[in-house]
Design a protein around this motif. Structure first.
Motif, short mmCIF file in Angstrom:
data_model
loop_
_atom_site.label_atom_id
_atom_site.label_comp_id
_atom_site.label_asym_id
_atom_site.label_seq_id
_atom_site.Cartn_x
_atom_site.Cartn_y
_atom_site.Cartn_z
N LYS A 196 0.67 -1.02 0.08
CA LYS A 196 0.07 -0.16 -0.06
C LYS A 196 0.74 1.53 -0.02
O LYS A 196 0.41 2.36 -0.52
CB LYS A 196 -0.87 -0.11 1.27
N LYS A 197 1.92 0.95 0.71
CA LYS A 197 2.91 2.33 0.70
C LYS A 197 3.31 2.93 -0.96
O LYS A 197 3.38 3.89 -1.24
CB LYS A 197 4.25 2.16 1.48
N LYS A 198 3.73 1.79 -1.56
CA LYS A 198 4.30 2.24 -2.97
C LYS A 198 3.06 2.56 -3.68
O LYS A 198 3.29 3.63 -4.68
CB LYS A 198 4.61 0.81 -3.69
N ALA A 199 1.73 1.72 -3.57
CA ALA A 199 0.63 2.31 -4.34
C ALA A 199 0.23 3.97 -3.81
O ALA A 199 0.00 4.52 -4.90
CB ALA A 199 -0.51 1.64 -3.92
N THR A 200 0.48 4.17 -2.73
CA THR A 200 0.33 5.75 -2.33
C THR A 200 1.02 6.70 -2.98
O THR A 200 0.86 7.75 -3.21
CB THR A 200 0.27 5.87 -0.74
N GLU A 201 2.49 6.42 -3.05
CA GLU A 201 3.36 7.14 -3.71
C GLU A 201 3.13 7.39 -5.10
O GLU A 201 3.03 8.51 -5.71
CB GLU A 201 4.79 6.46 -3.71
N ILE A 202 2.50 6.23 -5.78
CA ILE A 202 2.02 6.28 -7.39
C ILE A 202 0.82 7.38 -7.44
O ILE A 202 1.00 8.28 -8.48
CB ILE A 202 1.91 4.96 -7.67
N LEU A 203 0.00 7.24 -6.57
CA LEU A 203 -1.20 7.92 -6.50
C LEU A 203 -0.70 9.33 -6.42
O LEU A 203 -1.34 10.39 -6.90
CB LEU A 203 -2.11 7.67 -5.07
N ASN A 204 0.12 9.71 -5.42
CA ASN A 204 0.54 11.09 -5.17
C ASN A 204 1.25 11.58 -6.54
O ASN A 204 1.14 12.65 -7.01
CB ASN A 204 1.82 11.05 -4.06
#
Length: 474
Positions: A196-204
């Motif tokens: 989820k951490k990597k996913a949030t980085e991509i979202l940002n």
């Protein structure tokens, strides 16, 4: 649509269930998952329901039903074997305009329970309206297998960022483009893999990229009529469109696949009627795309086979607008297949030629010395427009008068009709006011229709006609 699918918010709402056997327990379990306040009326409770009662998850309010218990209830479920009691419950609820479901009695249900695939907060519900539970179970298994177990996490994380994204993109169209781009990226894969951490980085990162809206024109071939012949890519594009400009030849079944909130603009053209011009269509496509919209030009058959698709994407290119082309099954191929007429065959035809019933704009005429070659199948789009003239020229150039022909009306649809005759009988057929548009197939391969026909949209005795029965047919 026999039932309108609805998703009810039952959280903290009173629901009454009469009957506490195994069937009642299954319904209670489902209701508890929706956080409803479950109230039970039953003479006795099965062991599983007793466990729920002991855990204070349900209320046992009475052993005997009385209509007074319906007060302040949101919906009611009857799960008893007492037919007389079920009838009384059904009538009492109807009198009070309460939703009621009598288990295993469709006639006494104002709502039914669908089959549920739970990926909370994503919920998929399907129903056959009680007509085919086995088919429904098989469909559910297929859907279960293609929806990842962690799909709900994608929706949950997206929901947590929804307000932030809304502040970043004031324009509704910009927001939708952002989410479409995000969900088609590795953002989803990272969540499904637990990162989820990597996913949030991509979202940002995606949110802070240049958000300038860039319009696009996409030509999509809708096929000859049967919505099942629309390509998978075509379906995907229809679900992403902001605006759809569609032709008269696009079937209603295909139009029903367009995203519900997309704007639909009819730009159909029919011979003999006052229509929007091609120049007006092209201008409209460009204006809409320049506003940043994803514009789909939906055409019957294939956009590059007598569909003027080349003119439209040429105009898009000249205007500096991005474009795509999604091919479709052209009418000749689709309709020939649905009539059991192979356009080529080793014994009858070594090739096929497509022409249109419309005369070419630049005054070009067809080379009839080639078209009259009996070793080629000739397919005439919009075939009834110049059919008589075409037939006379073919015969004058040497094509046999006895050459078999097929005129197909509304091909590949449930209203498909096939008229079989000879080349020298076209004038008789056309004079009977044949419905347009129609496709004309000329050649020896037409003889195979009777043997190879497989698609029976209507009464199998009355969906194919020969010249002797045309008057009766009309």
């Amino acid at each position: 649509m026999n039932y309108l699918p609805l998703f009810l918010d039952l959280k903290s709402k009173n629901v009454l269930i009469i009957g506490a056997g195994k069937v009642g327990f299954n319904k209670i379990t489902l209701l508890l998952r929706s956080e409803a306040k479950v109230n039970v009326i039953a003479k006795e409770l099965c062991s599983d329901v007793k466990i729920l009662l002991d855990a204070n998850k349900i209320r046992w309010i009475s052993k005997k039903f009385d209509s007074s218990y319906l007060k302040k209830m949101f919906l009611v479920i009857a799960a008893t074997n007492d037919l007389k009691l079920n009838q009384h419950i059904f009538k009492s609820c109807n009198d009070r305009c309460l939703f009621v479901n009598v288990v295993d009695d469709k006639s006494k249900c104002s709502f039914i329970f669908p089959s549920i695939i739970d990926r909370n907060p994503i919920i998929t519900a399907i129903s056959s309206g009680g007509t085919s539970p086995v088919l429904l179970r098989l469909l559910r298994e297929k859907i279960e297998s293609i929806l990842p177990a962690k799909l709900g996490d994608v929706a949950t994380i997206s929901g947590q960022w929804r307000d932030i994204v809304k502040k970043r993109f004031n324009n509704l169209l910009e927001r939708r483009r952002f989410w479409e781009k995000l969900f088609q990226s590795v953002f989803v894969e990272h969540i499904l893999n637990g990162n989820k951490k990597k996913a949030t980085e991509i979202l940002n990162k995606t949110m802070n990229q240049n958000s300038i809206l860039r319009g696009e024109i996409i030509l999509v071939g809708a096929g000859p009529g049967d919505s099942g012949l629309l390509t998978l890519r075509g379906l995907q594009v229809l679900q992403q469109a902001d605006v759809v400009l569609y032709d008269a030849l696009v079937s209603q079944d295909v139009l029903d696949l367009i995203r519900r909130d997309a704007k639909r603009i009819y730009v159909g053209k029919r011979a003999g009627l006052k229509n929007i011009t091609q120049d007006e269509i092209i201008k409209l496509l460009i204006v809409l795309a320049q506003k940043g919209k994803k514009v789909v030009r939906l055409k019957g058959g294939d956009p590059f086979i007598f569909g003027r698709g080349g003119e439209e994407v040429e105009a898009a290119k000249n205007a500096g607008i991005d474009f795509q082309i999604v091919p479709g099954i052209t009418s000749a191929i689709g309709i020939a297949a649905y009539t059991g007429i192979p356009l080529t065959h080793r014994k009858y035809s070594q090739g096929v030629i497509f022409i249109t019933g419309y005369k070419c704009k630049n005054g070009l005429t067809s080379d009839f010395s080639i078209l009259c070659n009996p070793s080629y199948t000739l397919v005439v789009y919009m075939g009834t427009l110049q059919a008589i003239d075409i037939a006379k020229k073919l015969i004058s150039y040497g094509r046999l008068k006895s050459t078999p022909i097929a005129i197909i009306i509304k091909g590949t649809t449930v209203n498909q009709k096939v008229i079989i005759g000879r080349l020298d009988e076209i004038e008789k057929i056309i004079s009977c006011s044949i419905v347009t548009p129609a496709l004309l197939i000329i050649g020896e391969v037409v003889r195979l229709h009777k043997k190879l026909r497989w698609f029976y949209p209507l009464d199998s005795l009355h969906d194919t006609y020969n010249i002797s029965s045309i008057i009766k047919f009309i």
